[in-house]
Design an enzyme around this catalytic site. Structure first.
Site, PDB file in Angstrom:
ATOM      1  N   TRP A 170      -3.061  -2.381  -1.576  1.00  0.00           N
ATOM      2  CA  TRP A 170      -2.702  -3.730  -2.043  1.00  0.00           C
ATOM      3  C   TRP A 170      -3.378  -4.648  -1.042  1.00  0.00           C
ATOM      4  O   TRP A 170      -2.996  -4.706   0.127  1.00  0.00           O
ATOM      5  CB  TRP A 170      -1.185  -3.875  -2.048  1.00  0.00           C
ATOM      6  CG  TRP A 170      -0.661  -5.272  -2.124  1.00  0.00           C
ATOM      7  CD1 TRP A 170      -0.355  -6.103  -1.078  1.00  0.00           C
ATOM      8  CD2 TRP A 170      -0.338  -6.017  -3.313  1.00  0.00           C
ATOM      9  NE1 TRP A 170       0.121  -7.294  -1.544  1.00  0.00           N
ATOM     10  CE2 TRP A 170       0.143  -7.279  -2.914  1.00  0.00           C
ATOM     11  CE3 TRP A 170      -0.420  -5.736  -4.679  1.00  0.00           C
ATOM     12  CZ2 TRP A 170       0.543  -8.255  -3.820  1.00  0.00           C
ATOM     13  CZ3 TRP A 170      -0.002  -6.716  -5.572  1.00  0.00           C
ATOM     14  CH2 TRP A 170       0.471  -7.949  -5.153  1.00  0.00           C
ATOM     15  N   GLU A 205      17.927 -16.713 -16.139  1.00  0.00           N
ATOM     16  CA  GLU A 205      16.917 -15.772 -16.609  1.00  0.00           C
ATOM     17  C   GLU A 205      17.377 -14.323 -16.600  1.00  0.00           C
ATOM     18  O   GLU A 205      16.922 -13.547 -17.427  1.00  0.00           O
ATOM     19  CB  GLU A 205      15.595 -15.935 -15.846  1.00  0.00           C
ATOM     20  CG  GLU A 205      15.648 -15.571 -14.397  1.00  0.00           C
ATOM     21  CD  GLU A 205      14.302 -15.774 -13.702  1.00  0.00           C
ATOM     22  OE1 GLU A 205      13.252 -15.606 -14.336  1.00  0.00           O
ATOM     23  OE2 GLU A 205      14.317 -16.079 -12.501  1.00  0.00           O
ATOM     24  N   LYS A 218      17.748 -18.512 -11.578  1.00  0.00           N
ATOM     25  CA  LYS A 218      18.002 -17.076 -11.419  1.00  0.00           C
ATOM     26  C   LYS A 218      19.122 -16.639 -12.350  1.00  0.00           C
ATOM     27  O   LYS A 218      19.028 -15.609 -13.004  1.00  0.00           O
ATOM     28  CB  LYS A 218      18.399 -16.726  -9.965  1.00  0.00           C
ATOM     29  CG  LYS A 218      17.300 -16.748  -8.937  1.00  0.00           C
ATOM     30  CD  LYS A 218      16.270 -15.639  -9.045  1.00  0.00           C
ATOM     31  CE  LYS A 218      15.113 -16.061  -9.874  1.00  0.00           C
ATOM     32  NZ  LYS A 218      13.981 -16.679  -9.226  1.00  0.00           N
ATOM     33  N   GLU A 263      16.768 -23.432  -8.188  1.00  0.00           N
ATOM     34  CA  GLU A 263      16.383 -22.015  -8.130  1.00  0.00           C
ATOM     35  C   GLU A 263      17.582 -21.120  -8.450  1.00  0.00           C
ATOM     36  O   GLU A 263      17.455 -20.126  -9.172  1.00  0.00           O
ATOM     37  CB  GLU A 263      15.787 -21.710  -6.742  1.00  0.00           C
ATOM     38  CG  GLU A 263      15.466 -20.258  -6.450  1.00  0.00           C
ATOM     39  CD  GLU A 263      14.451 -19.615  -7.410  1.00  0.00           C
ATOM     40  OE1 GLU A 263      13.917 -20.297  -8.292  1.00  0.00           O
ATOM     41  OE2 GLU A 263      14.245 -18.397  -7.282  1.00  0.00           O
ATOM     42  N   ARG A 310       4.404   0.631  -6.747  1.00  0.00           N
ATOM     43  CA  ARG A 310       4.457  -0.342  -5.655  1.00  0.00           C
ATOM     44  C   ARG A 310       3.451  -1.475  -5.863  1.00  0.00           C
ATOM     45  O   ARG A 310       3.497  -2.473  -5.164  1.00  0.00           O
ATOM     46  CB  ARG A 310       4.121   0.355  -4.318  1.00  0.00           C
ATOM     47  CG  ARG A 310       5.139   1.395  -3.910  1.00  0.00           C
ATOM     48  CD  ARG A 310       4.560   2.361  -2.893  1.00  0.00           C
ATOM     49  NE  ARG A 310       4.319   1.764  -1.601  1.00  0.00           N
ATOM     50  CZ  ARG A 310       5.102   1.898  -0.546  1.00  0.00           C
ATOM     51  NH1 ARG A 310       6.205   2.601  -0.645  1.00  0.00           N
ATOM     52  NH2 ARG A 310       4.793   1.348   0.601  1.00  0.00           N
ATOM     53  N   ASN A 327      -1.247   1.499   6.202  1.00  0.00           N
ATOM     54  CA  ASN A 327      -0.426   0.442   5.588  1.00  0.00           C
ATOM     55  C   ASN A 327      -0.065  -0.545   6.678  1.00  0.00           C
ATOM     56  O   ASN A 327       0.204  -0.143   7.813  1.00  0.00           O
ATOM     57  CB  ASN A 327       0.900   1.018   5.064  1.00  0.00           C
ATOM     58  CG  ASN A 327       0.718   1.804   3.798  1.00  0.00           C
ATOM     59  OD1 ASN A 327      -0.395   1.952   3.308  1.00  0.00           O
ATOM     60  ND2 ASN A 327       1.820   2.314   3.278  1.00  0.00           N
ATOM     61  N   GLY A 328       0.016  -1.833   6.330  1.00  0.00           N
ATOM     62  CA  GLY A 328       0.451  -2.829   7.312  1.00  0.00           C
ATOM     63  C   GLY A 328      -0.711  -3.703   7.734  1.00  0.00           C
ATOM     64  O   GLY A 328      -1.724  -3.810   7.044  1.00  0.00           O
ATOM     65  N   CYS A 339       0.841  -1.205   0.000  1.00  0.00           N
ATOM     66  CA  CYS A 339       0.000   0.000   0.000  1.00  0.00           C
ATOM     67  C   CYS A 339       0.876   1.254   0.000  1.00  0.00           C
ATOM     68  O   CYS A 339       2.033   1.214   0.395  1.00  0.00           O
ATOM     69  CB  CYS A 339      -0.866   0.027   1.248  1.00  0.00           C
ATOM     70  SG  CYS A 339      -1.872  -1.432   1.460  1.00  0.00           S
ATOM     71  N   LYS A 397       6.215 -10.932 -16.264  1.00  0.00           N
ATOM     72  CA  LYS A 397       6.019 -11.168 -14.834  1.00  0.00           C
ATOM     73  C   LYS A 397       4.848 -12.116 -14.588  1.00  0.00           C
ATOM     74  O   LYS A 397       4.866 -12.919 -13.675  1.00  0.00           O
ATOM     75  CB  LYS A 397       5.780  -9.821 -14.122  1.00  0.00           C
ATOM     76  CG  LYS A 397       5.661  -9.912 -12.616  1.00  0.00           C
ATOM     77  CD  LYS A 397       6.969 -10.296 -11.976  1.00  0.00           C
ATOM     78  CE  LYS A 397       6.872 -10.602 -10.513  1.00  0.00           C
ATOM     79  NZ  LYS A 397       7.979 -11.453 -10.031  1.00  0.00           N
ATOM     80  N   HIS A 432      26.167 -39.849 -13.104  1.00  0.00           N
ATOM     81  CA  HIS A 432      25.288 -40.483 -14.091  1.00  0.00           C
ATOM     82  C   HIS A 432      25.221 -39.647 -15.368  1.00  0.00           C
ATOM     83  O   HIS A 432      24.309 -39.831 -16.170  1.00  0.00           O
ATOM     84  CB  HIS A 432      23.890 -40.689 -13.498  1.00  0.00           C
ATOM     85  CG  HIS A 432      23.922 -41.559 -12.278  1.00  0.00           C
ATOM     86  ND1 HIS A 432      24.173 -42.906 -12.343  1.00  0.00           N
ATOM     87  CD2 HIS A 432      23.810 -41.251 -10.955  1.00  0.00           C
ATOM     88  CE1 HIS A 432      24.190 -43.399 -11.111  1.00  0.00           C
ATOM     89  NE2 HIS A 432      23.982 -42.408 -10.259  1.00  0.00           N
TER      90      HIS A 432
HETATM   91  C1  F6R Z   1      11.344 -17.037 -12.028  1.00  0.00           C
HETATM   92  C2  F6R Z   1       9.942 -16.688 -12.082  1.00  0.00           C
HETATM   93  C3  F6R Z   1       9.010 -17.647 -12.733  1.00  0.00           C
HETATM   94  C4  F6R Z   1       7.706 -17.756 -11.928  1.00  0.00           C
HETATM   95  C5  F6R Z   1       6.696 -18.618 -12.677  1.00  0.00           C
HETATM   96  C6  F6R Z   1       5.424 -18.822 -11.899  1.00  0.00           C
HETATM   97  O1  F6R Z   1      12.090 -16.061 -11.385  1.00  0.00           O
HETATM   98  O2  F6R Z   1       9.542 -15.659 -11.624  1.00  0.00           O
HETATM   99  O3  F6R Z   1       9.595 -18.889 -12.923  1.00  0.00           O
HETATM  100  O4  F6R Z   1       8.000 -18.299 -10.683  1.00  0.00           O
HETATM  101  O5  F6R Z   1       6.385 -18.018 -13.913  1.00  0.00           O
HETATM  102  O6  F6R Z   1       4.793 -17.619 -11.656  1.00  0.00           O
HETATM  103  P1  F6R Z   1       3.685 -17.468 -10.542  1.00  0.00           P
HETATM  104  O7  F6R Z   1       4.336 -17.711  -9.222  1.00  0.00           O
HETATM  105  O8  F6R Z   1       3.170 -16.085 -10.698  1.00  0.00           O
HETATM  106  O9  F6R Z   1       2.652 -18.518 -10.824  1.00  0.00           O
END
Ligand code: F6R
Length: 576
Positions: A70, A456, A453, A449, A27, A96-97, A2, A571, A472
């Protein structure tokens, strides 16, 4: 997260508050609202949706407060948007919070005849202030604070008073100092167009702004000394709070995410004997850690499925199973399809979702919200940590045990303090074209993970394997040109991973080990070591993800990649 803005001065407040809210849009939010005051009357305009929707009209007055919401408690809607007023429309509050004890306070206020106009936790604040008011607004606020549990920042306006009161306890609030005008805001981006002189409030401080000045008190009402700082940031820097990228800011927000997550309590409506986790990408890796946690702590069998695969299978569901969908956005098409498949077969569904009221959140039988706040960087960081935290809570809940880890947020802060060391390592390794990541047990999903990172955001090829799989096949990749990031923290399989590192070294490979402090042995077989604080084995994933995020971040930054918006990625993946 928020956003808050408050203004008191000689200009028309509404356009100024609107512009401030627009600067807070970055935000993330789902509704917005403004309250102004003129002729001893409060005027409110609030709507679900974009700040832009508020431009269709204006409200009179030279003082007011505004908010972008939010959602956490109560779905996004006009009625749940801030500001909130008391029954007589004399007081107005933006918050907020989280107010943790709001249900208890709401019940108490209801018994006294107070009527609520929203489903939020925030609304209790304004009713309590109205009850406590005896001619001194600040005193009414300070009396109200004594009743509130949680983390918050809020601002209060009264219809007939030339002042705005703002308090801070766990959520940021700044005072902007102008000439014959003053401001309150959740971050400097909202006021930077008007003033560069700000006071950053500390926790447990209460600011009273008038046209002429600012007065800051402790929550006990004692006067507080304060420093006015000059902000040299431009708007973009201010939105990133001085961090170079949103991703870095979000990495640094993780201790706060841990604290916020630990504040929520969890309860489930359904009973089940087996859990099927469906998710994509980073959320899928969180699911793999979740399997380890739930099987270890609650002894309930868990399978974890990539949603894009699962949706086209013909799964053999049986009664007593529950499908758990994990998603930051709550909009991922494949995860949504997996949920729909389960529902068609009459299987119960649970969502672990960050965005309130998103499609998956609305379609599952029950939703638990993660407390990451909006994540802006495309690469998921703090949402992963929030997902893990909620999975810990779930595992302990299912086991009928309390989950009250001590010092977790501080341990994350200690890991973040390794940033400079990790930046130096990034400088040493950024020119390699290929990386291997290895780990065992709960550290294997972390290897996945870490590799994701790196791929990507830096576009470097990285592969992750369970360390035991090396011989293997992937051992053939090991050479001077392919460094390995080895997660070798002290756990029940430490010695096994240690041996794998020796195998890599024997074949001329370079190793960056992520190890537990005081492990001197590992130094002798690795090229570089990142030491993490000692924690219980169960909590290793929470700490280990941070150096992996920072390593990927710094390599991408050195390579001048578009860290927050990596090429070809979005995103929210709303299409297959
Ligand atoms: C990697 C990343 C993606 C998401 C994936 C699922 O950094 O952000 O691999 O984790 O697209 O997205 P959500 O969690 O929004 O379903």
């Amino acid at each position: 997260m928020c956003g808050i803005i408050g203004y008191l001065g000689h200009k028309e407040a509404y356009p100024l508050l609107l512009a401030g809210l627009q600067q807070l849009e970055y935000r993330g939010y789902d509704s917005a609202g403004i309250c102004t005051s003129s002729d001893n009357t409060l005027h409110v305009h609030k709507l679900q949706g974009r700040v832009q929707n508020l431009t269709a009209m204006s409200l009179p007055g030279t003082r007011g407060i505004g908010h972008t919401r939010w959602s956490t408690h109560g779905r996004p809607s006009d009625r749940n948007a801030h500001p909130f007023a008391d029954g007589k429309n004399q007081f107005s509050v933006v918050h907020n919070g989280i107010i943790e004890n709001y249900l208890e306070l709401k019940e108490e206020l209801r018994k006294e005849g107070v009527q609520f106009s929203s489903d939020t936790d925030s609304e209790v604040i304004v009713h309590l202030i109205a009850q406590n008011y005896q001619g001194d607004l600040r005193q009414a606020v300070l009396d109200t604070i004594k009743r509130l549990q949680g983390a918050y920042a809020f601002c209060v306006l009264k219809n007939d008073r030339e002042e705005i009161i703002g308090v801070r306890n766990g959520s940021p609030l700044v005072v902007g100092i102008g000439v014959q005008e003053n401001f309150l805001a959740s971050d400097v981006s909202a006021v930077i167009e008007h003033t560069r002189n700000v006071i950053y409030l500390n926790d447990f401080e209460c600011a009273r702004i008038t046209r002429e000045g600012v007065d800051i008190r402790t929550f006990q009402g004692e006067p507080c000394p304060f420093n006015v700082k000059e902000v040299n940031w431009n708007l973009e820097q201010a939105q990133k709070q001085g961090y170079k990228h949103f991703m870095l800011k979000e990495i640094y927000e993780q201790p706060q995410v841990v604290e916020d997550s630990l504040r929520q309590s969890l309860s489930l409506k359904t009973k089940f004997s087996r859990l099927i986790i469906v998710a994509c990408g980073t959320a899928f890796y969180a699911g793999l850690v979740g399997k380890y946690l739930i099987e270890t702590v609650a002894k309930i069998p868990v399978t974890v499925e990539i949603a894009s695969e699962f949706r086209y299978k013909e799964p053999l569901f049986s009664a007593q199973e529950l499908v758990l969908a994990i998603s930051q956005s709550g909009e991922t098409a494949d995860t949504l399809a997996a949920v729909r498949l389960a529902k068609q077969q009459g299987i119960g569904t649970l969502g672990l979702i960050n965005v309130v009221d998103s499609t998956i959140a609305r379609e599952v039988d029950q939703v638990i919200y993660t407390r990451a706040g909006p994540e802006i960087g495309v690469a998921s960081t703090k949402a992963f940590t929030a997902q893990l935290l909620t999975l810990y809570q779930l595992a302990f809940y299912l086991a009928g045990k309390d989950f009250k880890p001590l010092h977790l947020a501080d341990q994350l802060r200690a890991v973040l303090s390794l940033n400079d060391q990790i930046k130096d390592l990034a400088q040493k390794y950024f020119h390699y074209q290929n990386f291997l990541y290895i780990g065992r047990n709960s550290q294997y999903p972390l290897a996945l993970e870490g590799a994701l990172k790196l791929k990507e955001i830096s576009y470097i090829h990285a592969e992750a394997y369970p360390a035991g799989e090396l011989k293997h096949g992937p051992l053939a990749l090991v050479s001077e040109e392919t460094p390995t990031v080895a997660l070798c923290l002290q756990d029940s399989v430490y010695q096994k991973t240690f041996s794998n590192i020796q195998e890599i070294k024997a074949r001329g490979g370079k190793v960056i080990a992520i190890a537990t402090e005081e492990d001197e042995k590992i130094r002798s077989i690795s090229d570089d070591v990142i030491y993490l604080p000692k924690v219980e084995e169960l909590f290793l994933p929470l700490l280990a993800v941070i150096p992996l995020q920072l390593f990927a971040y710094h390599i991408a930054d050195i390579k001048e990649c578009d860290v927050d918006k990596p090429r070809n990625l979005a995103k929210s993946v709303t299409v297959e």
